[in-house]
Scaffold this motif. Structure first.
Motif, PDB file in Angstrom:
ATOM      1  N   ALA A   1       0.835  -1.057  -0.010  1.00 13.42           N
ATOM      2  CA  ALA A   1       0.079   0.064  -0.008  1.00 13.42           C
ATOM      3  C   ALA A   1       0.983   1.086  -0.067  1.00 13.42           C
ATOM      4  N   ALA A   2       1.830   1.274   0.952  1.00 15.83           N
ATOM      5  CA  ALA A   2       2.846   2.312   0.821  1.00 15.83           C
ATOM      6  C   ALA A   2       3.394   2.563  -0.391  1.00 15.83           C
ATOM      7  N   SER A   3       3.749   1.553  -1.013  1.00 13.22           N
ATOM      8  CA  SER A   3       4.454   1.666  -2.545  1.00 13.22           C
ATOM      9  C   SER A   3       3.518   2.201  -3.544  1.00 13.22           C
ATOM     10  N   LEU A   4       2.402   1.793  -3.484  1.00 13.23           N
ATOM     11  CA  LEU A   4       1.360   2.490  -4.407  1.00 13.23           C
ATOM     12  C   LEU A   4       0.831   3.695  -4.100  1.00 13.23           C
ATOM     13  N   ILE A   5       0.883   4.492  -2.978  1.00 17.72           N
ATOM     14  CA  ILE A   5       0.565   5.639  -2.407  1.00 17.72           C
ATOM     15  C   ILE A   5       1.787   6.566  -2.694  1.00 17.72           C
ATOM     16  N   LEU A   6       2.889   5.924  -2.594  1.00 14.84           N
ATOM     17  CA  LEU A   6       4.418   6.792  -2.984  1.00 14.84           C
ATOM     18  C   LEU A   6       4.394   6.861  -4.744  1.00 14.84           C
ATOM     19  N   LYS A   7       3.902   6.118  -5.401  1.00 14.53           N
ATOM     20  CA  LYS A   7       3.928   6.115  -6.812  1.00 14.53           C
ATOM     21  C   LYS A   7       2.798   7.293  -7.258  1.00 14.53           C
ATOM     22  N   ASP A   8       1.493   7.454  -6.382  1.00 13.50           N
ATOM     23  CA  ASP A   8       0.618   8.404  -6.707  1.00 13.50           C
ATOM     24  C   ASP A   8       1.116   9.789  -6.139  1.00 13.50           C
ATOM     25  N   ARG A   9       1.560   9.713  -4.785  1.00 14.82           N
ATOM     26  CA  ARG A   9       2.131  11.077  -4.447  1.00 14.82           C
ATOM     27  C   ARG A   9       3.510  10.783  -3.876  1.00 14.82           C
ATOM     28  N   PRO A  10       4.561  10.985  -4.933  1.00 15.61           N
ATOM     29  CA  PRO A  10       6.118  10.714  -4.591  1.00 15.61           C
ATOM     30  C   PRO A  10       6.443  11.576  -3.369  1.00 15.61           C
ATOM     31  N   GLU A  11       5.970  12.873  -3.064  1.00 16.84           N
ATOM     32  CA  GLU A  11       6.209  13.823  -2.252  1.00 16.84           C
ATOM     33  C   GLU A  11       5.962  13.679  -0.851  1.00 16.84           C
ATOM     34  N   VAL A  12       4.952  12.742  -0.717  1.00 15.29           N
ATOM     35  CA  VAL A  12       4.416  12.236   0.773  1.00 15.29           C
ATOM     36  C   VAL A  12       5.392  11.419   1.766  1.00 15.29           C
ATOM     37  N   CYS A  13       5.092  11.465   2.863  1.00 10.56           N
ATOM     38  CA  CYS A  13       5.994  10.481   3.786  1.00 10.56           C
ATOM     39  C   CYS A  13       4.748   9.565   4.405  1.00 10.56           C
ATOM     40  N   VAL A  14       4.922   8.366   4.355  1.00 10.56           N
ATOM     41  CA  VAL A  14       3.924   7.335   4.732  1.00 10.56           C
ATOM     42  C   VAL A  14       4.470   7.085   6.314  1.00 10.56           C
ATOM     43  N   HIS A  15       3.168   7.114   6.933  1.00  7.82           N
ATOM     44  CA  HIS A  15       3.512   6.503   8.433  1.00  7.82           C
ATOM     45  C   HIS A  15       2.554   5.634   8.797  1.00  7.82           C
ATOM     46  N   PHE A  16       3.148   4.361   9.367  1.00  8.44           N
ATOM     47  CA  PHE A  16       2.371   3.324   9.852  1.00  8.44           C
ATOM     48  C   PHE A  16       2.001   3.355  11.345  1.00  8.44           C
ATOM     49  N   TYR A  17       0.836   3.016  11.608  1.00  6.04           N
ATOM     50  CA  TYR A  17       0.178   2.868  12.909  1.00  6.04           C
ATOM     51  C   TYR A  17      -0.520   1.473  13.333  1.00  6.04           C
ATOM     52  N   ASP A  18      -0.154   0.869  14.223  1.00  8.84           N
ATOM     53  CA  ASP A  18      -0.798  -0.349  14.763  1.00  8.84           C
ATOM     54  C   ASP A  18      -2.219  -0.011  15.181  1.00  8.84           C
ATOM     55  N   HIS A  19      -3.351  -0.514  14.559  1.00 10.01           N
ATOM     56  CA  HIS A  19      -4.627  -0.406  14.890  1.00 10.01           C
ATOM     57  C   HIS A  19      -4.962  -0.881  16.135  1.00 10.01           C
ATOM     58  N   GLY A  20      -5.537   0.144  17.064  1.00 12.45           N
ATOM     59  CA  GLY A  20      -5.988  -0.255  18.214  1.00 12.45           C
ATOM     60  C   GLY A  20      -4.898  -0.264  19.211  1.00 12.45           C
ATOM     61  N   GLU A  21      -3.581   0.041  18.899  1.00 15.94           N
ATOM     62  CA  GLU A  21      -2.549   0.200  19.910  1.00 15.94           C
ATOM     63  C   GLU A  21      -2.064   1.672  19.841  1.00 15.94           C
ATOM     64  N   ASP A  22      -1.858   1.923  18.670  1.00 18.43           N
ATOM     65  CA  ASP A  22      -1.203   3.661  18.491  1.00 18.43           C
ATOM     66  C   ASP A  22      -2.072   4.636  18.351  1.00 18.43           C
ATOM     67  N   ALA A  23      -1.963   5.798  19.028  1.00 15.94           N
ATOM     68  CA  ALA A  23      -2.970   6.608  18.836  1.00 15.94           C
ATOM     69  C   ALA A  23      -2.593   7.571  17.498  1.00 15.94           C
ATOM     70  N   PRO A  24      -3.742   7.820  16.883  1.00 18.18           N
ATOM     71  CA  PRO A  24      -3.716   8.568  15.464  1.00 18.18           C
ATOM     72  C   PRO A  24      -2.815   9.840  15.717  1.00 18.18           C
ATOM     73  N   PRO A  25      -2.073  10.371  14.746  1.00 15.33           N
ATOM     74  CA  PRO A  25      -1.275  11.692  14.894  1.00 15.33           C
ATOM     75  C   PRO A  25      -1.983  12.545  15.032  1.00 15.33           C
ATOM     76  N   THR A  26      -1.681  13.697  15.506  1.00 18.66           N
ATOM     77  CA  THR A  26      -2.436  15.057  16.110  1.00 18.66           C
ATOM     78  C   THR A  26      -1.642  15.902  14.876  1.00 18.66           C
ATOM     79  N   GLY A  27      -2.764  16.853  14.637  1.00 10.69           N
ATOM     80  CA  GLY A  27      -2.520  17.784  13.839  1.00 10.69           C
ATOM     81  C   GLY A  27      -2.583  17.611  12.107  1.00 10.69           C
ATOM     82  N   PHE A  28      -2.837  18.505  11.276  1.00  8.28           N
ATOM     83  CA  PHE A  28      -2.882  17.992   9.955  1.00  8.28           C
ATOM     84  C   PHE A  28      -1.413  18.395   9.233  1.00  8.28           C
TER      85      PHE A  28
END
Length: 93
Positions: free
Chosen positions: A45-72
């Motif tokens: 999924a990260a590879s496909l996202i970077l193909k669409d948007r090479p300028e972004v940074c992809v962050h992984f979070y464990d569902h139910g364990e990590d708090a979502p990031p704050t701020g946009f």
């Protein structure tokens, strides 16, 4: 806490500026969500996202364990994954 795609691989994709997808053109609206990637492997999924948007940074979070990031951050795409490294919600900016 969550990890970034670049921290997993150590560096960003080489030549990302050279092979930008047409969707990254400045005159087109850029994608902000990838609902079709639910149930895919997180790394794929990260590879496909970077193909669409090479300028972004992809962050992984464990569902139910990590708090979502704050701020946009318009350059951050968040992937929530399960213990099997499968995307559980649509990745979004």
């Amino acid at each position: 806490m969550g990890a970034t795609f670049s921290s997993v691989f150590g560096v960003r994709r080489a030549g990302a500026e050279e092979d930008e997808a047409p969707s990254a053109a400045p005159d087109r609206e850029q994608r902000k969500a990838w609902p079709e990637l639910v149930d895919c492997g997180a790394i794929d999924a990260a590879s496909l996202i970077l193909k669409d948007r090479p300028e972004v940074c992809v962050h992984f979070y464990d569902h139910g364990e990590d708090a979502p990031p704050t701020g946009f951050d318009p350059k951050r795409v968040v992937i929530f994954r399960d213990s099997g490294n499968i995307v559980v919600t649509a990745p979004t900016v």
